[in-house]
Design a protein around this motif. Sequence first.
Motif, PDB file in Angstrom:
ATOM      1  N   LYS A  65       0.683  10.263  -8.614  1.00  0.00           N
ATOM      2  CA  LYS A  65       1.236   8.778  -8.258  1.00  0.00           C
ATOM      3  C   LYS A  65       2.852   8.654  -8.752  1.00  0.00           C
ATOM      4  O   LYS A  65       3.648   8.151  -8.275  1.00  0.00           O
ATOM      5  N   LEU A  68       4.905  10.886  -6.216  1.00  0.00           N
ATOM      6  CA  LEU A  68       5.172  10.072  -4.987  1.00  0.00           C
ATOM      7  C   LEU A  68       6.135   8.935  -5.497  1.00  0.00           C
ATOM      8  O   LEU A  68       6.699   8.765  -4.274  1.00  0.00           O
ATOM      9  N   ALA A  69       6.106   8.246  -6.569  1.00  0.00           N
ATOM     10  CA  ALA A  69       6.942   7.242  -6.785  1.00  0.00           C
ATOM     11  C   ALA A  69       8.555   7.558  -6.653  1.00  0.00           C
ATOM     12  O   ALA A  69       9.349   6.742  -6.293  1.00  0.00           O
ATOM     13  N   THR A  70       8.863   9.056  -6.931  1.00  0.00           N
ATOM     14  CA  THR A  70      10.013   9.492  -6.808  1.00  0.00           C
ATOM     15  C   THR A  70      10.338   9.824  -5.277  1.00  0.00           C
ATOM     16  O   THR A  70      11.471  10.223  -5.025  1.00  0.00           O
ATOM     17  N   ASP A  72       9.860   7.970  -2.432  1.00  0.00           N
ATOM     18  CA  ASP A  72       9.783   6.812  -1.468  1.00  0.00           C
ATOM     19  C   ASP A  72      10.319   6.878  -0.208  1.00  0.00           C
ATOM     20  O   ASP A  72       9.787   5.976   0.778  1.00  0.00           O
ATOM     21  N   ALA A  73      11.043   7.604  -0.100  1.00  0.00           N
ATOM     22  CA  ALA A  73      11.734   7.789   1.254  1.00  0.00           C
ATOM     23  C   ALA A  73      11.096   8.379   2.296  1.00  0.00           C
ATOM     24  O   ALA A  73      11.289   8.294   3.647  1.00  0.00           O
ATOM     25  N   ASN A  74       9.960   9.075   1.535  1.00  0.00           N
ATOM     26  CA  ASN A  74       9.364   9.844   2.684  1.00  0.00           C
ATOM     27  C   ASN A  74       7.941   9.192   2.914  1.00  0.00           C
ATOM     28  O   ASN A  74       7.282   8.721   2.333  1.00  0.00           O
ATOM     29  N   ALA A  77       4.594  10.580   1.929  1.00  0.00           N
ATOM     30  CA  ALA A  77       4.513   9.966   0.435  1.00  0.00           C
ATOM     31  C   ALA A  77       4.061   8.646   0.083  1.00  0.00           C
ATOM     32  O   ALA A  77       3.132   8.377  -0.625  1.00  0.00           O
ATOM     33  N   ARG A  78       4.699   7.784   1.074  1.00  0.00           N
ATOM     34  CA  ARG A  78       4.198   6.399   1.060  1.00  0.00           C
ATOM     35  C   ARG A  78       2.806   6.175   1.324  1.00  0.00           C
ATOM     36  O   ARG A  78       1.876   5.536   0.972  1.00  0.00           O
ATOM     37  N   ASN A  79       2.172   6.722   2.407  1.00  0.00           N
ATOM     38  CA  ASN A  79       0.990   6.677   3.050  1.00  0.00           C
ATOM     39  C   ASN A  79       0.056   7.416   1.943  1.00  0.00           C
ATOM     40  O   ASN A  79      -1.069   6.689   1.781  1.00  0.00           O
ATOM     41  N   LEU A  81       0.328   7.359  -1.130  1.00  0.00           N
ATOM     42  CA  LEU A  81       0.463   6.437  -2.312  1.00  0.00           C
ATOM     43  C   LEU A  81      -0.858   5.495  -2.291  1.00  0.00           C
ATOM     44  O   LEU A  81      -1.427   5.057  -3.032  1.00  0.00           O
TER      45      LEU A  81
END
Length: 222
Positions: A65, A68-70, A72-74, A77-79, A81
């Motif tokens: 997590k 993934l927080a770094t 966020d534009a991807n 990665a958001r999915n 998370l």
Amino acid sequence: SLFEDNAEFGLGYRMAIDKQAEIAKGLAQKLAGRLGEDFVAAIVAAPQVTDSDFRVQRERLAALKAKLATMDANADARNLLAVADFLVRRSVWIVGGDGWAYDIGYGGLDHVLASGRNVKVLVLDTEVYSNTGGQASKATPLGASAKFAAAGRKMPRKDLAMMAISYGNVSMWHLLRAESTVSRYEWGALDVETRLYTARDVIEVVAHELEVRVIDIDLSVA
């Protein structure tokens, strides 16, 4: 619940959890180049059997997590998370009485057991329909006196355990008032482990699965 949808709801939860975990693993593998190949391989293939396995997996999840927080534009990665928590194995408990398991909901329960899905079923067997006045059910033993069977039930109770283990992938735990014992039987081609547990044993097993602590409970009338 007395009613017939316990097993079906439990199976639905199991299928949904498994699908979310599948999606999470797929997204993690898709992002392996950015997250680290070894890290993703470890989190996807984690055994998650012992307490230490789960502790290590939760540590991996926290690290995932944070990574993934770094990112966020991807979109992937958001999915990931959003479904990352499903990378920690979850138990699904289906709970009901004998009126449900032996009678009104047996068809659904049988369907779930036959599915081979990883669920746990806890049957609170009072050997009668307790919430409707104590009528005889298919769990009522031969000769037992109950409402509508005042002279003693003329048929033996359904052997739910033997019906369940006939699928070959079901392990049965029987709750007794006696002290805990473990026996192993060979039945046909099956190697069946039957565990006989006290009320406290079962409560502690459930509490462990749900990650809550049993402080004290009076089982003098259990």
